[in-house]
Scaffold this active site. Structure first.
Site, PDB file in Angstrom:
ATOM      1  N   GLU A 155     -11.106 -13.769 -10.238  1.00 31.94           N
ATOM      2  CA  GLU A 155     -10.230 -12.597 -10.108  1.00 31.94           C
ATOM      3  C   GLU A 155     -10.859 -11.348 -10.717  1.00 31.94           C
ATOM      4  O   GLU A 155     -11.274 -11.369 -11.881  1.00 31.94           O
ATOM      5  CB  GLU A 155      -8.890 -12.907 -10.808  1.00 31.94           C
ATOM      6  N   LYS A 201       0.916 -16.405 -17.130  1.00 29.58           N
ATOM      7  CA  LYS A 201      -0.201 -16.515 -16.177  1.00 29.58           C
ATOM      8  C   LYS A 201      -1.309 -15.543 -16.585  1.00 29.58           C
ATOM      9  O   LYS A 201      -2.498 -15.854 -16.522  1.00 29.58           O
ATOM     10  CB  LYS A 201       0.286 -16.234 -14.748  1.00 29.58           C
ATOM     11  N   HIS A 219      -7.264  -2.711 -10.637  1.00 28.87           N
ATOM     12  CA  HIS A 219      -7.611  -3.772  -9.698  1.00 28.87           C
ATOM     13  C   HIS A 219      -8.311  -3.227  -8.461  1.00 28.87           C
ATOM     14  O   HIS A 219      -9.110  -3.894  -7.860  1.00 28.87           O
ATOM     15  CB  HIS A 219      -6.325  -4.466  -9.209  1.00 28.87           C
ATOM     16  N   ASP A 227     -11.195 -29.326 -19.434  1.00 25.16           N
ATOM     17  CA  ASP A 227     -10.180 -29.664 -18.435  1.00 25.16           C
ATOM     18  C   ASP A 227      -9.069 -28.599 -18.477  1.00 25.16           C
ATOM     19  O   ASP A 227      -8.195 -28.643 -19.331  1.00 25.16           O
ATOM     20  CB  ASP A 227      -9.628 -31.062 -18.796  1.00 25.16           C
TER      21      ASP A 227
HETATM   22  C1  MEV Z   1      -2.414 -11.132 -12.721  1.00 20.98           C
HETATM   23  O1  MEV Z   1      -3.407 -12.097 -12.509  1.00 20.98           O
HETATM   24  C2  MEV Z   1      -1.806 -11.284 -14.085  1.00 20.98           C
HETATM   25  C3  MEV Z   1      -0.618 -10.337 -14.388  1.00 20.98           C
HETATM   26  O2  MEV Z   1       0.370 -10.481 -13.372  1.00 20.98           O
HETATM   27  C4  MEV Z   1      -0.094 -10.733 -15.745  1.00 20.98           C
HETATM   28  C5  MEV Z   1       1.199 -10.046 -16.118  1.00 20.98           C
HETATM   29  O3  MEV Z   1       1.966  -9.629 -15.215  1.00 20.98           O
HETATM   30  O4  MEV Z   1       1.455  -9.959 -17.336  1.00 20.98           O
HETATM   31  C6  MEV Z   1      -1.047  -8.904 -14.347  1.00 20.98           C
END
Ligand code: MEV
Length: 439
Positions: free
Chosen positions: A94, A278, A392, A294
């Site tokens: 990413e 995430k 991004h 892992d």
């Molecule tokens: C994207 O890979 C991760 C985010 O969505 C994390 C977040 O929203 O805190 C930007």
């Protein structure tokens, strides 16, 4: 990565600040690492893809192997963890993850960097005991014979015992409500030292099962490690002076308070917490993967831990200190090793562990949790201010430009045009590429 790329002899932290690592070519980055770190040319080759994991080695790792599958590896800069400068290898597909971690690590450095600690490397093995006449009695019997069971388990892995590890504790739990009724579960808690520990724990569970059956008169059904490694937590903490947070038209206070508000959302709402966590795992997994660990185990542990109070919530906590600094902390299970598994088989993973300069699994866990915290900050800072898309876009545009057939210097030219036009699409990239080439 051989060659005579531009070499820099900078060693101090200040001069590293001025170094634009991202502006170097691939070859120059390799040369730089060779000069500034303990990595050899062979290590750099293993990381760069020139050598590394071979199909023949892969054939010994998994069944039906047909080859190896590559992912990008990059280096996050600026990390100072417990006073030590660390080069952090990250494997991730990413865009913005490595840049985000590097930038936030630089901010964290203004407050002394990351302060991290970790528990002893204790993993839990579970034995599900069925068909006992009386689950309560079975539990009592196991408690009575605890030391005897522990002593027996200590003999299963003399190498681990020699290294200072081995079984430490037994815990008997009663699952009083399940779709098949109540049953006891025996937990064996083992110090696995510098391994991830799955093999040692699973072996101990399997070998102890007959004795447990004899004592309880029941049948030991499952004998397996738990990925909720809540006896093996790692934690990191940062404090960033508020003035360091200011950028563009945003004051430091605005950024700090925006981050705290963003965290409050994740603390209170599982829908947001999943995305928030995430973002943490973007950093965590990238280092877990680079070091051959892992990542499914670490993911499983993270999310189970995030739900440990019955409601899924944020793994991190953000606030402000008495002097107005932004404070952040992250605590989570971190079942990673530096011996065993693919950490010693995969030449890239071996080089990554060497680059990190860690001598124990605990040190590795402390680095990983620091990177997770940095990554969380990168996401929250962007979300609480200009939004996530701006950062991004450029990298995403580059990927689209490559997909449209751009090569070399054309990639940035096409990407820059798409960003300026705020249209990142492959058909537009193809058109721009044609136009620019025609000129
Ligand atoms: C994207 O890979 C991760 C985010 O969505 C994390 C977040 O929203 O805190 C930007």
């Amino acid at each position: 990565m051989h060659g005579t790329g531009k070499l820099m002899s900078t060693k101090s932290m200040e001069s590293l600040d001025k170094l634009r690592f991202y502006e170097l070519t691939l070859q120059e980055r390799g040369n730089y690492l060779r000069q500034e770190t303990s990595l050899t040319e062979d290590d750099i080759d293993a990381l760069s893809g020139l050598s590394g994991l071979t199909a023949a080695a892969a054939d010994k790792m998994v069944e039906n192997a047909i080859g190896v599958f590559a992912l990008p590896i990059g280096i996050a800069q600026n990390f100072v963890i417990n006073g030590r400068k660390v080069w952090v290898p990250m494997v991730v597909e990413e865009p913005s993850v490595i840049a985000g971690a590097s930038f936030m690590a630089r901010l964290a450095r203004s407050g002394g960097g990351f302060f991290a600690s970790s528990d002893e490397p204790l993993m839990i093995g579970q034995m599900q005991i069925l068909e006992t006449k009386d689950p309560f009695k079975a539990r009592d019997v196991l408690i009575q014979h605890g030391s005897e069971l522990l002593a027996e388990a200590a003999g299963f892995d003399p190498v681990l015992t020699e290294m200072g590890g081995g079984p430490r504790e037994l815990d008997v739990r009663l699952i009083d409500q399940s779709p098949i009724g109540p049953f006891p579960v025996l937990h064996i808690i083992m110090d696995v030292r510098d391994a991830m520990g799955a093999n040692a724990v699973n072996t101990a569970c399997e070998r102890l099962a007959p004795r447990v059956e004899a004592l309880t008169g029941g049948r030991v059904h499952l004998r397996i490690l738990s990925n909720l490694a809540d006896r093996r937590l790692a934690r990191a903490h940062i404090a960033i002076p508020v003035k360091e947070l200011a950028f563009d038209d945003y004051s430091g206070e605005q950024v700090r308070d925006g981050i705290i508000e963003a965290w409050a959302f994740a603390a209170a709402d599982p829908y947001r917490a999943a995305t928030h966590n995430k973002g943490i795992m973007n950093g965590v997994d990238a280092v877990v993967m680079a070091t051959g660990n892992d990542w499914r185990a670490v993911e499983a542990g993270a999310h189970a831990y995030a739900a440990r109070h019955g409601v899924y919530t944020s793994l991190s906590t953000w606030g402000r200190s008495a002097d107005g600094a932004l404070t952040g902390s992250l605590e989570m299970p971190m079942a990673v090793g530096i011996i065993g598994g693919s950490t010693r088989v995969h030449p890239g993973a071996k080089a990554a562990v060497k680059l990190l300069g860690v001598k124990t699994a605990r040190e590795l866990a402390e680095i990983i949790v620091s990177v997770g915290l940095a990554q969380n900050l990168a996401a929250l800072r962007a979300l609480a201010t200009e939004g996530i898309q701006r950062g991004h876009m450029t990298l995403h545009a580059r990927q689209v430009a490559v997909a449209a057939g751009a090569e070399g210097a054309w990639i940035d030219r096409v990407a820059d045009r798409m960003v300026a036009e705020k249209t990142i699409r492959i058909d537009r990239a193809e058109e721009i590429l044609k136009e620019l080439k025609a000129k």
